[in-house]
Design an enzyme around this catalytic site. Structure first.
Site, PDB file in Angstrom:
ATOM      1  N   CYS A  68       1.217  -1.762   0.298  1.00  0.00           N
ATOM      2  CA  CYS A  68       0.053   0.101  -0.491  1.00  0.00           C
ATOM      3  C   CYS A  68       0.901   1.296   0.270  1.00  0.00           C
ATOM      4  O   CYS A  68       1.808   1.754   1.639  1.00  0.00           O
ATOM      5  CB  CYS A  68      -1.040  -0.042   0.903  1.00  0.00           C
ATOM      6  SG  CYS A  68      -1.863   1.536   0.910  1.00  0.00           S
ATOM      7  N   ASN A 104       4.317  -6.812   0.554  1.00  0.00           N
ATOM      8  CA  ASN A 104       3.902  -7.868   0.497  1.00  0.00           C
ATOM      9  C   ASN A 104       4.324  -9.438   0.509  1.00  0.00           C
ATOM     10  O   ASN A 104       5.537  -9.164   0.403  1.00  0.00           O
ATOM     11  CB  ASN A 104       2.479  -8.150  -0.549  1.00  0.00           C
ATOM     12  CG  ASN A 104       1.216  -7.101  -1.016  1.00  0.00           C
ATOM     13  OD1 ASN A 104       1.112  -6.585  -0.149  1.00  0.00           O
ATOM     14  ND2 ASN A 104       1.304  -6.528  -2.566  1.00  0.00           N
TER      15      ASN A 104
END
Length: 282
Positions: free
Chosen positions: A223, A232
């Site tokens: 993000c 991630n």
């Protein structure tokens, strides 16, 4: 006669040691874990250079060939906000639809949902956050307003027999508000479920008993509104770890590594996967 042993990188040794988990501990693990691959959407959406449509399609097909049960294909969001996803319709129509594999797409509003269904989407993803400030930064509205938007999407999905998966962000903490209340997380999740989401993804969660995990090939993405975030989880590392624990995923690690290598070459960047890094040194 001496036995010749090939040198193995320490990272692989550490990962391999997971195989030595005691029987009592292994009994608490799920027998199978479903992996939701988000690389083609969350992984690519913040890349500065526009990735060609043909590359996105090939990446998704390679991930399908690797046996991943769910591959989040793209996002039907305004190109003004996410230029990388401007080719969402072409991508969704261009990929091979492998039997037994789901290809959800992110739909932040009703307009995006309608475009997704018109392009052939059978499943969509919607998202909310536990944090008011994060919601404002991310989609420029309050949590209540975001639920009003989602209500329209879920009702339209029900009318078109489209499956809906929900995302909840900031479940453990927010870069703007700090620690989040578990009660608030439960409240938001319950509301999503009651609206009709068949599955709820809790962002940042860890712990025993989790049987559905979102990850991104080569560790792509993360993000942009959470400064300092590590990004991630690499799908390659997740598959290797689960395999070492004896947990079934149905994913071919070699084909997955090939997909990660492919997209990293296109993006001209190094993989974030520790397994891929170790394998490249062998």
């Amino acid at each position: 006669m001496a036995t010749v042993r090939k040198a193995v990188p320490r990272r692989l040794v550490r990962l391999a040691s997971l195989r030595a988990v005691s029987t009592s501990s292994a009994d608490t693990f799920p027998k199978q874990v479903k992996i939701v691959e988000v690389g083609p959407r969350d992984g690519l959406q913040n890349e500065k250079s526009i990735v060609p449509t043909a590359v996105k399609i090939r990446l998704i097909d390679m991930l399908s060939e690797a046996g991943l049960p769910v591959v989040e294909a793209t996002s039907f969001v305004s190109p003004k906000w996410v230029p990388q996803m401007a080719d969402h319709t072409e991508v969704l129509k261009g990929i091979q639809k492998f039997p037994g594999i789901n290809y959800p797409v992110l739909t932040p509003n009703l307009k995006g949902f309608e475009a997704a269904v018109a392009a052939g989407a059978k499943e969509v993803s919607v998202f909310v956050a536990v944090s008011e400030l994060f919601t404002k930064k991310n989609i420029n509205c309050s949590i209540d307003e975001s639920f009003q938007r989602l209500d329209m999407i879920v009702k339209a999905a029900r009318a078109t027999n489209t499956a809906v998966r929900g995302y909840v962000s900031c479940v453990l903490g927010c870069p703007y508000e700090g620690k989040m209340s578990p009660a608030k997380v439960a409240e938001v999740s319950k509301k999503l479920y009651s609206m009709g989401c068949y599955e709820i993804s809790l962002g940042d969660t860890i712990g025993m008993g989790v049987s559905v995990v979102d990850s991104s090939v080569a560790g792509l993405g993360g993000c942009p509104y959470a400064q300092g975030a590590s990004g991630n989880l690499a799908t390659e590392d997740l598959v290797y770890m689960l395999s070492g624990l004896g947990i079934h995923t149905g994913v071919n690690l070699q084909k997955l590594l090939e997909a990660g290598h492919f997209i990293c070459q296109v993006l001209n960047r190094k993989t974030s996967s520790k397994v891929a890094q170790a394998c490249s040194k062998l």
